[in-house]
Design an enzyme around this catalytic site. Sequence first.
Site, mmCIF file in Angstrom:
data_model
loop_
_atom_site.group_PDB
_atom_site.id
_atom_site.type_symbol
_atom_site.label_atom_id
_atom_site.label_comp_id
_atom_site.label_asym_id
_atom_site.label_seq_id
_atom_site.Cartn_x
_atom_site.Cartn_y
_atom_site.Cartn_z
ATOM 1 N N CYS A 178 43.066 6.324 8.798
ATOM 2 C CA CYS A 178 42.832 6.047 7.381
ATOM 3 C C CYS A 178 41.429 6.460 6.962
ATOM 4 C CB CYS A 178 43.029 4.568 7.102
ATOM 5 S SG CYS A 178 44.716 3.985 7.365
ATOM 6 N N ASN B 108 41.588 10.199 4.594
ATOM 7 C CA ASN B 108 42.667 10.013 5.556
ATOM 8 C C ASN B 108 42.997 11.343 6.219
ATOM 9 O OD1 ASN B 108 43.760 10.671 2.893
ATOM 10 N ND2 ASN B 108 45.811 10.186 3.661
ATOM 11 N N CYS C 293 44.767 -0.868 3.481
ATOM 12 C CA CYS C 293 45.911 -1.396 4.218
ATOM 13 C C CYS C 293 45.433 -2.586 5.067
ATOM 14 C CB CYS C 293 46.550 -0.314 5.087
ATOM 15 S SG CYS C 293 45.551 0.170 6.533
ATOM 16 N N GLU D 257 39.216 4.674 5.462
ATOM 17 C CA GLU D 257 38.228 3.642 5.771
ATOM 18 C C GLU D 257 37.672 3.814 7.180
ATOM 19 O OE1 GLU D 257 41.238 1.739 2.919
ATOM 20 O OE2 GLU D 257 41.230 3.248 4.511
ATOM 21 N N GLU E 25 46.169 12.747 8.509
ATOM 22 C CA GLU E 25 47.486 12.476 9.074
ATOM 23 C C GLU E 25 47.739 13.323 10.317
ATOM 24 O OE1 GLU E 25 49.723 11.153 4.956
ATOM 25 O OE2 GLU E 25 50.243 13.081 5.842
#
Length: 146
Positions: A66, A55, A99, A68, A57
């Site tokens: 994310c 991830n 998520c 993924e 941010e």
Amino acid sequence: MTNSNRHEVQLSAEQIQSLWSAARSAQSKAYAPYSRYQVGVALLDENGDIHSGCNVENAAYPQGWCAEASALSAMVMAGASRVSAVLLVGSGSAWVTPCGGCRQKLREFAGPDTPIYSASAQTLGPVHTLGQLLPHSFGPDQLDSV
């Protein structure tokens, strides 16, 4: 519904260990100065290759991405097109699952029977299929009928 996206995968202990190692390595590179919640993901593709991501941010929260999404990008850039298995590891003691948005991103490249391995910082947790995590999903096979 066709079975063209079904991936009934049985992973060996060695493959699971390789996914775990790749996910943990990716997690260590996560950029998470705001949440401090580092996630690493490893994807096994249709060729048996592993692609990982973390991830990243951003101070403008919706602009981060994310793990993924990072791993899927790496997989596509490497020329692969199908996810055969996923292993996620997150910070803390709770097992992590994708998520909602990432479940849909994974659905683009994986079938409902694709195993999703959940892990915490220390332990491998339960295994779910993508279909269990995203039941009655919309995917590429719906567009095939148009």
